[in-house]
Design a protein around this motif. Structure first.
Motif, PDB file in Angstrom:
ATOM      1  N   ALA A  91       0.836  -1.206   0.000  1.00 40.65           N
ATOM      2  CA  ALA A  91       0.000   0.000   0.000  1.00 40.65           C
ATOM      3  C   ALA A  91       0.870   1.255   0.000  1.00 40.65           C
ATOM      4  O   ALA A  91       1.852   1.343   0.731  1.00 40.65           O
ATOM      5  N   HIS A  92       0.511   2.229  -0.804  1.00 42.28           N
ATOM      6  CA  HIS A  92       1.281   3.464  -0.931  1.00 42.28           C
ATOM      7  C   HIS A  92       0.685   4.525  -0.014  1.00 42.28           C
ATOM      8  O   HIS A  92      -0.315   5.144  -0.344  1.00 42.28           O
ATOM      9  N   THR A  93       1.294   4.747   1.121  1.00 45.30           N
ATOM     10  CA  THR A  93       0.723   5.687   2.089  1.00 45.30           C
ATOM     11  C   THR A  93       1.722   6.742   2.544  1.00 45.30           C
ATOM     12  O   THR A  93       1.402   7.558   3.391  1.00 45.30           O
ATOM     13  N   GLY A  94       2.905   6.752   1.993  1.00 45.95           N
ATOM     14  CA  GLY A  94       3.904   7.714   2.450  1.00 45.95           C
ATOM     15  C   GLY A  94       4.799   8.145   1.311  1.00 45.95           C
ATOM     16  O   GLY A  94       4.331   8.440   0.225  1.00 45.95           O
ATOM     17  N   GLY A  95       6.114   8.164   1.510  1.00 46.36           N
ATOM     18  CA  GLY A  95       7.039   8.617   0.486  1.00 46.36           C
ATOM     19  C   GLY A  95       8.301   7.788   0.442  1.00 46.36           C
ATOM     20  O   GLY A  95       8.560   6.970   1.318  1.00 46.36           O
ATOM     21  N   PHE A  96       9.086   8.002  -0.604  1.00 49.06           N
ATOM     22  CA  PHE A  96      10.364   7.317  -0.726  1.00 49.06           C
ATOM     23  C   PHE A  96      11.287   7.688   0.433  1.00 49.06           C
ATOM     24  O   PHE A  96      11.321   8.843   0.876  1.00 49.06           O
ATOM     25  N   VAL A  97      12.053   6.708   0.920  1.00 46.70           N
ATOM     26  CA  VAL A  97      13.088   6.933   1.926  1.00 46.70           C
ATOM     27  C   VAL A  97      14.367   6.265   1.430  1.00 46.70           C
ATOM     28  O   VAL A  97      14.324   5.416   0.535  1.00 46.70           O
ATOM     29  N   PRO A  98      15.536   6.642   1.962  1.00 49.28           N
ATOM     30  CA  PRO A  98      16.790   6.065   1.467  1.00 49.28           C
ATOM     31  C   PRO A  98      16.826   4.545   1.455  1.00 49.28           C
ATOM     32  O   PRO A  98      17.405   3.939   0.536  1.00 49.28           O
ATOM     33  N   ALA A  99      16.184   3.917   2.445  1.00 48.99           N
ATOM     34  CA  ALA A  99      16.206   2.456   2.515  1.00 48.99           C
ATOM     35  C   ALA A  99      15.597   1.795   1.287  1.00 48.99           C
ATOM     36  O   ALA A  99      15.909   0.638   0.984  1.00 48.99           O
ATOM     37  N   HIS A 100      14.755   2.518   0.559  1.00 50.58           N
ATOM     38  CA  HIS A 100      14.148   1.941  -0.640  1.00 50.58           C
ATOM     39  C   HIS A 100      15.152   1.761  -1.772  1.00 50.58           C
ATOM     40  O   HIS A 100      14.907   0.989  -2.707  1.00 50.58           O
ATOM     41  N   PHE A 101      16.276   2.475  -1.709  1.00 46.69           N
ATOM     42  CA  PHE A 101      17.187   2.491  -2.850  1.00 46.69           C
ATOM     43  C   PHE A 101      18.603   2.015  -2.559  1.00 46.69           C
ATOM     44  O   PHE A 101      19.334   1.686  -3.486  1.00 46.69           O
ATOM     45  N   ILE A 102      19.018   1.999  -1.289  1.00 48.28           N
ATOM     46  CA  ILE A 102      20.438   1.743  -1.022  1.00 48.28           C
ATOM     47  C   ILE A 102      20.878   0.350  -1.455  1.00 48.28           C
ATOM     48  O   ILE A 102      22.039   0.147  -1.826  1.00 48.28           O
ATOM     49  N   ASP A 103      19.982  -0.629  -1.439  1.00 50.25           N
ATOM     50  CA  ASP A 103      20.346  -1.989  -1.832  1.00 50.25           C
ATOM     51  C   ASP A 103      19.561  -2.496  -3.040  1.00 50.25           C
ATOM     52  O   ASP A 103      19.641  -3.676  -3.373  1.00 50.25           O
TER      53      ASP A 103
END
Length: 242
Positions: A102-114
Motif C-alpha cells: 500500500a502506498h501511504t507515504g514517500g520514498f526513503v533512502p532504505a528503498h534504494f540503497i540496496d
C-alpha cells in the motif's frame, strides 16, 4: 521535454505502512498570515500579479509538510518528462521498491540503497536516473549529505550543495528549495514555463533575454517563489497554440 515547474505530483507520498520517513523540513511551511502578506506585496508591486492572484486564488506552496528525500527523488524522476509520463514512472518505481504494498507515504533512502539497478531500469528509469537515485540514497544513509544542514543554509549555498549531488542541476535544486523547503524568493531562469509566462504576460509573447526577465522578476522580491506559482497557473490556463 523542456524543464517546466512541478504541477501537483512531485510531493505525492507513496511508501508502505509502517515505514519511517525522513525528517520533514522545520521551515517548510508558510503561514496563512505570511501568504496573505505575500499576496498584498505582489498585488501592490505588479498589476499582472494582482490579476493572477484574483483569478487563481491562494498559492499552495508551503501549505503542507513535504518530505525532503521524497521530493528530491520525484524531482529526479520527473526531469525532462511531461507530468503524465513522470507520474507513470514514479508509480512504477514505487511498485518496484515497495513490493507493490500500500502506498501511504514517500520514498526513503532504505528503498534504494540496496535495490538492484536493473529493477529501477525495468520500472522505466533511465540508466542515469537509476544510478543517481541509488547514489543519493547511499550518501544520505552514510551521513554524507544532511537535509537538516541544508535547511539552515542560505538559498544560494543550498542550491550549490544540491548541485553537487549526482543528477541534481540548478533547476532541480531551485524546484527543491521552492517545494520541499518552501523558500519564498526563488525564481528559476532555467524554467521554460516561467520564461514563457513572463514573455507572454510582460512582452506580448516575444522572447526576453535573461537580464530583462530578471528585471521583471525583481519587482516580486522577496516572494518570487509565490509569483512563480502564479505564472505556472497562468500558463496552464492559457489557450494552447497550434
Amino acid at each position: 521535454m523542456v524543464q517546466v515547474g512541478p504541477g501537483g505530483s512531485s510531493g505525492r507520498r507513496i511508501v508502505r505502512k509502517g515505514a519511517v520517513a525522513s525528517p520533514l523540513s522545520p521551515t517548510g511551511l508558510i503561514t496563512a498570515d505570511e501568504m496573505a502578506a505575500a499576496e498584498r506585496h505582489l498585488s501592490k508591486a505588479c498589476p499582472v500579479m494582482k490579476r493572477l492572484i484574483k483569478t487563481h486564488g491562494r498559492c499552495t506552496i508551503g501549505q503542507s509538510p513535504r518530505d525532503p528525500f521524497h521530493v528530491l527523488c520525484t524531482s529526479i524522476i520527473s526531469q525532462q518528462l511531461s507530468v503524465k509520463a513522470a507520474d507513470t514512472i514514479q508509480a512504477r518505481v514505487a511498485a518496484a521498491v515497495l513490493d507493490r504494498a500500500a502506498h501511504t507515504g514517500g520514498f526513503v533512502p532504505a528503498h534504494f540503497i540496496d535495490v538492484e539497478h536493473s529493477l529501477l531500469r525495468s520500472a522505466g528509469l533511465s540508466n542515469a536516473k537509476a544510478t543517481w537515485l541509488i547514489g543519493i540514497a547511499q550518501r544520505v544513509h552514510r551521513g554524507e549529505f544532511s537535509f537538516a544542514a541544508l535547511d539552515q543554509m542560505e538559498d544560494e549555498a543550498a542550491i550549490e550543495a544540491l548541485d553537487a549531488l549526482p543528477g541534481i542541476g540548478r533547476w532541480t535544486a531551485e524546484m527543491y528549495l521552492m517545494f520541499a523547503l518552501a523558500r519564498r524568493d526563488i525564481f528559476s531562469l532555467g524554467d521554460v514555463g516561467l520564461r514563457n509566462g513572463v514573455n507572454r504576460l510582460f512582452n506580448a509573447g516575444e522572447k526576453l533575454d535573461d537580464d530583462a526577465t530578471r528585471a521583471v522578476a525583481t519587482r516580486w522580491a522577496p516572494y518570487r517563489s509565490i509569483a512563480s506559482w502564479y505564472l505556472w497557473r497562468a500558463m496552464e490556463a492559457a489557450p494552447k497554440v497550434g
